[in-house]
Scaffold this active site. Sequence first.
Site, PDB file in Angstrom:
ATOM      1  CG  ASP A 166       4.322  -4.015  -8.730  1.00  0.00           C
ATOM      2  OD1 ASP A 166       5.405  -3.409  -8.911  1.00  0.00           O
ATOM      3  OD2 ASP A 166       4.108  -4.736  -7.752  1.00  0.00           O
ATOM      4  CB  SER A 167       2.687   1.397 -10.104  1.00  0.00           C
ATOM      5  OG  SER A 167       1.936   1.187  -8.910  1.00  0.00           O
ATOM      6  N   GLY A 168       4.646  -0.221  -7.902  1.00  0.00           N
ATOM      7  CA  GLY A 168       5.268  -0.028  -6.595  1.00  0.00           C
ATOM      8  C   GLY A 168       4.295   0.435  -5.530  1.00  0.00           C
ATOM      9  N   GLY A 169       3.146   0.932  -5.946  1.00  0.00           N
ATOM     10  CA  GLY A 169       2.196   1.511  -4.992  1.00  0.00           C
ATOM     11  C   GLY A 169       1.725   0.528  -3.936  1.00  0.00           C
ATOM     12  CG  PHE A 170      -0.226  -3.943  -3.284  1.00  0.00           C
ATOM     13  CD1 PHE A 170      -1.570  -3.848  -2.945  1.00  0.00           C
ATOM     14  CD2 PHE A 170       0.509  -5.003  -2.764  1.00  0.00           C
ATOM     15  CE1 PHE A 170      -2.162  -4.788  -2.114  1.00  0.00           C
ATOM     16  CE2 PHE A 170      -0.074  -5.950  -1.937  1.00  0.00           C
ATOM     17  CZ  PHE A 170      -1.414  -5.842  -1.614  1.00  0.00           C
ATOM     18  CG  ASP A 198      -3.070   1.533  -7.897  1.00  0.00           C
ATOM     19  OD1 ASP A 198      -1.884   1.312  -7.561  1.00  0.00           O
ATOM     20  OD2 ASP A 198      -3.917   0.635  -7.951  1.00  0.00           O
ATOM     21  CG  ASP A 214       0.101 -10.409  -9.754  1.00  0.00           C
ATOM     22  OD1 ASP A 214       0.764 -10.414  -8.695  1.00  0.00           O
ATOM     23  OD2 ASP A 214      -0.849  -9.619  -9.943  1.00  0.00           O
TER      24      ASP A 214
END
Lengths: 377, 377
Positions: free
Chosen positions: A93-97, A147, A268
């Site tokens: 994932d991008s880390g944003g969450f 995001d 996931d």
Amino acid sequence: MSNTFSFRLIASDGAARRGEFTTPHGAVQTPAFMPVGTQATVKGLAPEAVRLTGAEIVLGNTYHLMLRPGAERIAALGGLHKFMNWPHAILTDSGGFQVMSLSELRKLSEQGVTFRSHLDGAMVELTPERAIEIQALLGADISMQLDECLKLPAAREEIARAMQLSLRWAERSKRAFESVCGGRALFGIVQGGDDLALRGESAQALNRIGFDGYAIGGLAVGEPQEVMLKIVAETAPMLPEARPRYLMGVGTPHDLLEAVARGIDMFDCVLPTRNGRHGMAFSRYGAINLSNARHANDARPLDEQSRHPVARTYSRAYLHHLTKANEILGQVLLSTVNLAYYQELMAGMREAIAGRRFADFRDETMAGWERGDIPAL
Amino acid sequence: MSNTFSFRLIASDGAARRGEFTTPHGAVQTPAFMPVGTQATVKGLAPEAVRLTGAEIVLGNTYHLMLRPGAERIAALGGLHKFMNWPHAILTDSGGFQVMSLSELRKLSEQGVTFRSHLDGAMVELTPERAIEIQALLGADISMQLDECLKLPAAREEIARAMQLSLRWAERSKRAFESVCGGRALFGIVQGGDDLALRGESAQALNRIGFDGYAIGGLAVGEPQEVMLKIVAETAPMLPEARPRYLMGVGTPHDLLEAVARGIDMFDCVLPTRNGRHGMAFSRYGAINLSNARHANDARPLDEQSRHPVARTYSRAYLHHLTKANEILGQVLLSTVNLAYYQELMAGMREAIAGRRFADFRDETMAGWERGDIPAL
């Protein structure tokens, strides 16, 4: 083994899709469930054990790995596949969450997000470009754009603002990715909360930018299941048919069944391992709470029909004992059972779609869950 | 597979002995190390994984199992072997040691010991007869007599009193065992603290009663290693040559090497798993603290020469990361590595004794530990 990412639709049944994508680390059959390997480990399982549950791809968390042990360190050690001894596909994932959910003192700007690490208090900046760079350092087969993910419910103008920001970050992610991709894939993320018009706008704009796959983000963040499924049902058809569709952070076995029915290809979720660590087993006959005393004298296994030996071998009495005694092995065995059940469910869906009997499979599966677990002796 | 217990001395080299004992659940090569399965699980490892470290026998703790899940329950579920899915040999202790160390409000009498359960506060009585009954219910291949184990240092008259009480309990254990044995074995326990005369008296009296094997108890309870080894060296030759000798609750790799050199055949200890759960690895080059930052960038495995894949596969950097992140998998992998090292050490001793080069093996092994671990990169 292909060295580039590609997706192939093999069959469909209603909105449900049976497909396959290839990565530099092997092919993945869809619909696919990705166990979550937050800190470079699927909690409690050695990588061979993860593979034996049937998983072909795992998810790694950029937020956790960038803070510890660090993306540059993992790159110097040969990448995440080698680091965690998992030679199959990895999506990061991008880390944003997690920036939104775990860190304190985060400050969001057009440029990115600055936050205080929950580990050592250091101030860290995450931009769309840095998120792509980190995922390249990790060696992810599939990277996700940065995001902004809101909790629901939220005001429409707030949802619109976050969605528009996520779109601008999608553009920047794509540009950053083009210089580092090397056979890897980048997915865009549809935002827009529970507003279908905003979801449509987001999907269309992402489509114009062009990604290898499309995720639906910002769901399973507090809204009722029916709201989530309605958004999924309306958003999935707005995404290009020839690309995989990934519903992020979802969900229960029932969520998976219903989302596949609405055209989702990838999932996931931490539920199988998290619930396993807390004495809860998923099964074809619904959830089973192993800490319940009714299992104390029960010599029967969790599920004689399971494809996985752990579910067929250990008695409920033993799993109950390990759970009550808070033994590591109980957490490990139940996490294993749950991951195996999720994979068995996905395999069942794949077979059913290919055989054009998904509706029957869905009914049978629901009937099993509704029947409930076997009564105590 | 033999259905009765027997011991065969295969070779000896100085005082060190190479042997084999048979049980209804398979043969065990000696000198043997028994991983401790306190609560019907060797902490963190599935039984197949325990077997793959090389273990042929595990120890079960009567105290823990009688309190939870209960000996009668385990018997109703088919016995401890079936309960924990371990089809190989099991030795159970008598519960006495843990009554002394874990329970509160214990009251010792000629009859036995009454104590308050550390789990639910219930008052429980343990007598020599009940200890044998419990171990028969568990289905132990080797049962231990109930004894009274003191902490050292202690006054001579106190040591003598406890030793004499343990002898009377040995008699009662033997009588109780004769009615339930069914192919199983009963070991007596030599007590007498650090007093060689008392040790001699105890050994002689136990010998007259007659047991299938003889344990040396009441050591590794606070005394210096040299005291322990002196007692072992003097006590072992007082025990019948044709029976296995078991040094209870010992110890470090160095303790094992020195005790085998003095004629001991069997050991159990929680160190490999306990230290593994705390980031510490045993190796042919001594102890390695994986939480130390010097491992953070080290791509090398723990021990390339190990017979076990875990020690050869995962990098020190990864094990360091898992340890710092407090991940279950770190605890599991290091427990596995440690149990495998203990078994490799025992196998090395067995081969050396059979080849009459035990002194050389001891020197080489000590030299490895003294060399220390490889320096950081």
